[in-house]
Enzyme design. Structure first.
Site, PDB file in Angstrom:
ATOM      1  CG  MET A 165      -1.844   6.551  12.061  1.00  0.00           C
ATOM      2  SD  MET A 165      -2.759   5.013  12.186  1.00  0.00           S
ATOM      3  CE  MET A 165      -2.223   4.393  13.769  1.00  0.00           C
ATOM      4  CE  LYS A 203      -8.570   7.469   0.992  1.00  0.00           C
ATOM      5  NZ  LYS A 203      -8.072   8.111   2.168  1.00  0.00           N
ATOM      6  CG  ASP A 239      -0.281  -0.307   2.471  1.00  0.00           C
ATOM      7  OD1 ASP A 239       0.810   0.247   2.666  1.00  0.00           O
ATOM      8  OD2 ASP A 239      -0.807  -1.097   3.277  1.00  0.00           O
TER       9      ASP A 239
HETATM   10  N1  SAH Z   1       3.656   0.353  10.945  1.00  0.00           N
HETATM   11  C1  SAH Z   1       3.976   1.733  10.727  1.00  0.00           C
HETATM   12  C2  SAH Z   1       2.924   2.669  11.252  1.00  0.00           C
HETATM   13  C3  SAH Z   1       1.589   2.528  10.590  1.00  0.00           C
HETATM   14  S1  SAH Z   1       0.469   3.733  11.131  1.00  0.00           S
HETATM   15  C4  SAH Z   1       5.354   2.038  11.325  1.00  0.00           C
HETATM   16  O1  SAH Z   1       5.887   1.238  12.091  1.00  0.00           O
HETATM   17  O2  SAH Z   1       5.908   3.095  10.987  1.00  0.00           O
HETATM   18  C5  SAH Z   1       0.662   4.966   9.906  1.00  0.00           C
HETATM   19  C6  SAH Z   1       1.301   6.204  10.507  1.00  0.00           C
HETATM   20  O3  SAH Z   1       2.707   6.051  10.563  1.00  0.00           O
HETATM   21  C7  SAH Z   1       1.118   7.470   9.712  1.00  0.00           C
HETATM   22  O4  SAH Z   1      -0.145   8.058   9.962  1.00  0.00           O
HETATM   23  C8  SAH Z   1       2.230   8.322  10.252  1.00  0.00           C
HETATM   24  O5  SAH Z   1       1.918   8.830  11.513  1.00  0.00           O
HETATM   25  C9  SAH Z   1       3.319   7.307  10.446  1.00  0.00           C
HETATM   26  N2  SAH Z   1       4.267   7.249   9.311  1.00  0.00           N
HETATM   27  C10 SAH Z   1       4.620   6.166   8.616  1.00  0.00           C
HETATM   28  N3  SAH Z   1       5.572   6.471   7.703  1.00  0.00           N
HETATM   29  C11 SAH Z   1       5.816   7.780   7.856  1.00  0.00           C
HETATM   30  C12 SAH Z   1       6.707   8.698   7.232  1.00  0.00           C
HETATM   31  N4  SAH Z   1       7.543   8.322   6.254  1.00  0.00           N
HETATM   32  N5  SAH Z   1       6.719   9.977   7.648  1.00  0.00           N
HETATM   33  C13 SAH Z   1       5.901  10.384   8.623  1.00  0.00           C
HETATM   34  N6  SAH Z   1       5.038   9.568   9.236  1.00  0.00           N
HETATM   35  C14 SAH Z   1       5.000   8.284   8.878  1.00  0.00           C
END
Ligand code: SAH
Length: 511
Positions: free
Chosen positions: A173, A58, A36
């Protein structure tokens, strides 16, 4: 049928190099990759060309695929005996719903592995110069979800406990809820002066940070119109950023650079862009291959078996060298049979490719064009000599023409063919439209023609218009002229027509 296996793989925060070695290995073995938006499209390059790629995020005309449907998809694919990679942004166990996916796999008797990834909760702050712990400032951190309705936030997050439980608080998030989050933290005992930063799209070209305090961050986020996804960091460690920020000072920071050359040749350019803080985006519009057909082959064979007759072997590209040796091998011709010949290389890279095979070029021109090779050759070749020109089917005519004028017999062989490649990249047209590709690099005239054609085949009606928001960088004047003739406006052309020259010109343009 034997059941397949599912790998639930952490993709890291965005920079495709921030995946684990194990994750990358799994990708290479994949029959299918399910991914995704957060698990960036770049990573798909690690998968085999034949591997199926299924996007479950999406799209303009579609909502994200429902979690239940994704779970079922993984099961179905594995039941077909496939090796399935489910790529997840960051780490799969951090708000990645990996539990639900694994549970259903388990229930269906499908084996799986969870391959951890670098979570954005730590990596994204790090890329903004914010360490989540610090000897003097924070001895603990929590990772909290901000993606709950305010009612549910109240319900599932014990603000009275969370607020002061750890020195640093990291919210994922949470962009849309930043006001509510700040309010709760202040209400439960943090001062309004507590430093806060939001880091959007960390580790990618779009990385952007908005910093403030619990008291004013909501306002600042509004002002900056900062959109998700972003990581929110709260606590004294945020101040470290003022001294530790590092990514932003790289010369190509924030620049996504399209690399159009053949995948086999792109690595040097991509690596240099990466090193300088830019984000290389590989979109190879060219592929080289052995010429097909008996006629082409026998022409090459006829030329090579006369090895002893040549006074010169002239090579005009690294590919030319690679393929020349492939043909020698194919026809069992020992290189020592060219004992009379001097070797000429069109530029340093070609000479290097020769040197790797134990042959020191006798002639190496000063500049990197066919014209320049001619100048250098002028007083070296003599009438009545015979030269073998091993090159690609699109080589320019100038070299053989001039050699003939000097009375040199030339034997020309097309040792490789250059063909159009249209990467199956559903993202590029949209990224161009959104201005998310900042620079397009062309390293030959055929990269220009092929990019335009590739874009057309991807459904872009007016490729010139699509590229109008990008800076156009060309390796030299010949390529630049081709670009101009096709309605593009090159703004970056180096003085030295090499990859390094091009890279320097990209940096120079920035300063
Ligand atoms: N499993 C993921 C998190 C999933 S929840 C992890 O461990 O990073 C999705 C959230 O992760 C987004 O809403 C944002 O808050 C954060 N996120 C993931 N990648 C990001 C990035 N490159 N820059 C900023 N926020 C990020």
């Amino acid at each position: 049928m034997e059941k397949g296996k599912v790998y639930l793989v952490g993709a890291g925060p965005g920079d495709p190099k921030l995946i684990t070695v194990r994750g990358q290995e799994a990708l290479k073995r994949a029959d299918v990759v399910v991914y995704d938006r957060l698990a960036g499209p770049h990573l798909l390059n690690y998968a085999r060309a034949e591997a199926e790629r299924i996007y479950v995020g999406k799209l303009p005309d579609r909502h994200t695929m429902k979690q239940e449907a994704i779970n079922q998809l993984l099961v179905d694919l594995a039941l077909q005996g496939k090796t399935v990679i489910r790529l997840k942004g960051g780490d799969p166990t951090v708000f990645g719903r990996v539990g639900e996916e694994a549970e259903l796999l388990k229930r269906n008797g499908i084996t799986y592995e969870i391959i951890p990834g670098i979570t954005s909760a730590i990596a994204v702050p790090a890329y903004a110069g914010i360490p989540v712990t610090h000897r003097d400032l924070a001895s603990s951190f929590s990772v909290i979800t901000g993606h709950e309705s305010p009612e549910k936030l109240d319900h599932s997050i014990y603000w009275d406990k969370v607020t002061n439980a750890t020195g640093t608080l990291v919210f994922l998030m949470g962009v849309a809820k930043i006001g509510y989050i700040s309010e709760q933290l202040i209400k439960h005992g943090r001062t309004p002066e507590t430093p806060v930063a939001l880091v959007r799209w960390g580790t990618r070209a779009e990385q952007r940070t908005v910093a403030g305090t619990l008291g004013d961050i909501e306002e600042k986020v509004k002002e900056a119109n900062l959109q998700p996804p972003a990581v929110i960091v709260v606590g004294d460690v945020v101040k470290q950023r003022e001294t530790l920020a590092w990514v932003e000072s790289k010369p190509l920071f924030g620049r996504r650079v399209l690399v159009t050359r053949a995948r086999s040749q792109a690595s040097e350019l991509a690596a240099r862009i990466d090193e300088l803080g830019g984000e290389p985006y590989e979109f190879p519009v060219i592929e080289t291959r052995l010429p097909e057909g008996e006629e082409a082959e026998s022409a090459i064979e006829r030329a090579l078996v006369r090895a002893e007759e040549y006074d010169w072997v002239m090579l005009t590209s690294v590919n030319g060298v690679d393929y020349f040796f492939r043909w020698l091998e194919r026809f069992g011709v020992d290189i020592r049979r060219f004992h009379r010949a001097k070797f000429a290389a069109v530029g340093p890279k070609t000479a290097e490719a020769l040197a790797q095979r134990g042959i020191r070029a006798d002639l190496l021109p000063e500049s990197y064009r066919a014209e320049s090779l001619l100048d250098s050759l002028a007083d070296q070749v003599a009438e009545g000599q015979t030269a073998l020109l091993a090159r690609g089917n699109l080589a320019r005519e100038i070299l053989p023409q001039e050699l003939k004028k000097k009375g040199v017999r030339t034997v020309e062989i097309d040792v490789y063919e250059t063909a159009l490649s249209v990467p199956a990249d559903i993202w590029l047209p949209e990224m161009l439209q959104n201005g998310e590709i900042h620079i397009v690099t062309f390293t030959s005239s055929s990269t220009v023609l092929n990019l335009l054609e590739s874009l057309r085949r991807l459904g872009v009606e007016d490729p010139q218009a699509a590229l109008s928001r990008c800076e156009i960088a060309c390796i030299g004047p010949v390529t630049a002229r081709t670009a101009e003739q096709h309605g593009l406006t090159p703004t970056i052309v180096p003085d030295e027509y090499t990859i390094e020259g091009l890279v320097q010109a990209l940096v120079g343009k920035r300063e």
